[in-house]
Design a protein around this motif. Structure first.
Motif, short mmCIF file in Angstrom:
data_model
loop_
_atom_site.label_atom_id
_atom_site.label_comp_id
_atom_site.label_asym_id
_atom_site.label_seq_id
_atom_site.Cartn_x
_atom_site.Cartn_y
_atom_site.Cartn_z
N ALA A 149 3.68 8.27 62.85
CA ALA A 149 4.89 8.00 62.05
C ALA A 149 4.78 6.62 61.43
O ALA A 149 4.14 5.72 61.98
CB ALA A 149 6.13 8.08 62.93
N ILE A 150 5.41 6.45 60.27
CA ILE A 150 5.44 5.16 59.59
C ILE A 150 6.82 4.55 59.76
O ILE A 150 7.81 5.10 59.28
CB ILE A 150 5.08 5.30 58.10
N TYR A 151 6.86 3.40 60.45
CA TYR A 151 8.11 2.67 60.61
C TYR A 151 8.27 1.73 59.42
O TYR A 151 7.39 0.92 59.13
CB TYR A 151 8.12 1.89 61.92
N ALA A 152 9.40 1.86 58.72
CA ALA A 152 9.63 1.07 57.51
C ALA A 152 11.00 0.40 57.55
O ALA A 152 11.74 0.39 56.56
CB ALA A 152 9.50 1.96 56.28
N GLY A 153 11.36 -0.12 58.70
CA GLY A 153 12.58 -0.91 58.83
C GLY A 153 13.83 -0.16 58.43
O GLY A 153 14.10 0.94 58.92
N GLU A 154 14.59 -0.73 57.51
CA GLU A 154 15.87 -0.16 57.09
C GLU A 154 15.74 0.90 55.99
O GLU A 154 16.73 1.47 55.57
CB GLU A 154 16.80 -1.27 56.60
N SER A 155 14.54 1.14 55.54
CA SER A 155 14.34 2.18 54.52
C SER A 155 14.82 3.53 55.06
O SER A 155 14.57 3.87 56.22
CB SER A 155 12.86 2.29 54.14
N PRO A 156 15.47 4.35 54.22
CA PRO A 156 15.88 5.68 54.67
C PRO A 156 14.68 6.59 54.98
O PRO A 156 14.84 7.63 55.60
CB PRO A 156 16.71 6.23 53.51
#
Length: 198
Positions: A85-92
């Motif tokens: 999975a790619i964690y992208a902070g506050e991005s939806p």
């Protein structure tokens, strides 16, 4: 690494590539090379190089399947397909998209840099820039470089994602790149995106 920095303090602070050092330990040489290839300072490769050296030592000791994670930077050697999975902070899009990785491609480095998450220095606006390479130090350094280049582009607010993808794929050794910035995402190269089911 600490001993090398005592003798070469510029290694710790430089934001630009440093020349090769034939007398440096192999780990330092790999960081210097990654920095030169990505056109960033060598410390941009620190998490990736540690992950790779630990992973390769585990493989040398006989571990058949290895995953070493170091602050968003992965060294991966599996004998079965896996998903990341790619964690992208506050991005939806955070943790909703990921990568499918085949064992025939491994070992791989999968490294992510962010201008909005974590404590690492970044001059860009990306929520995540993920780079895939068979060199984990290179993936780390290139993710840092590309993350610095994701910025707002006038009224279009496309953050220059297309140009960043093209730049990444032009770097020798880079297999694939994924950029996430707010609701926007771009991918290029040997990337198989998947939807992450919770």
């Amino acid at each position: 690494m600490e001993a090398y920095i005592v003798e070469h303090p510029e290694f710790l602070h430089s934001l630009v590539p440093l020349p090769s050092d034939d007398l440096a330990p192999p780990l330092i040489k790999d960081m210097l090379q990654a920095g030169r290839t990505a056109t960033v300072g060598p410390m941009a490769a620190v998490a990736g190089v540690i992950a790779e050296y630990v992973g390769k030592e585990l493989l040398r000791m006989g571990c058949g399947q290895v995953m070493v994670e170091n602050g968003g930077d992965l060294f991966l050697h599996r004998t079965t397909e896996c998903r990341v999975a790619i964690y992208a902070g506050e991005s939806p899009l955070s943790n909703k998209v990921g990568l499918r990785l085949s064992p025939r491609e491994m070992p791989l480095g999968i490294c992510t840099s962010s201008g909005t998450v974590g404590h690492s220095l970044s001059f860009g606006r990306a929520d995540s820039v993920t780079v895939i390479s068979q060199s984990t130090p290179l993936a780390d350094a290139v993710a840092t470089r590309l993350g610095n280049e994701v910025r707002e582009q006038g009224e279009a607010r496309d953050f220059g994602i297309k140009k960043v993808l093209e730049t990444g794929l032009a770097i020798e050794g880079v297999l694939g790149v994924v950029v996430i910035c707010d609701k926007l995402m771009g991918a290029a190269g040997q990337v198989e995106l998947i939807k992450i089911e919770k």
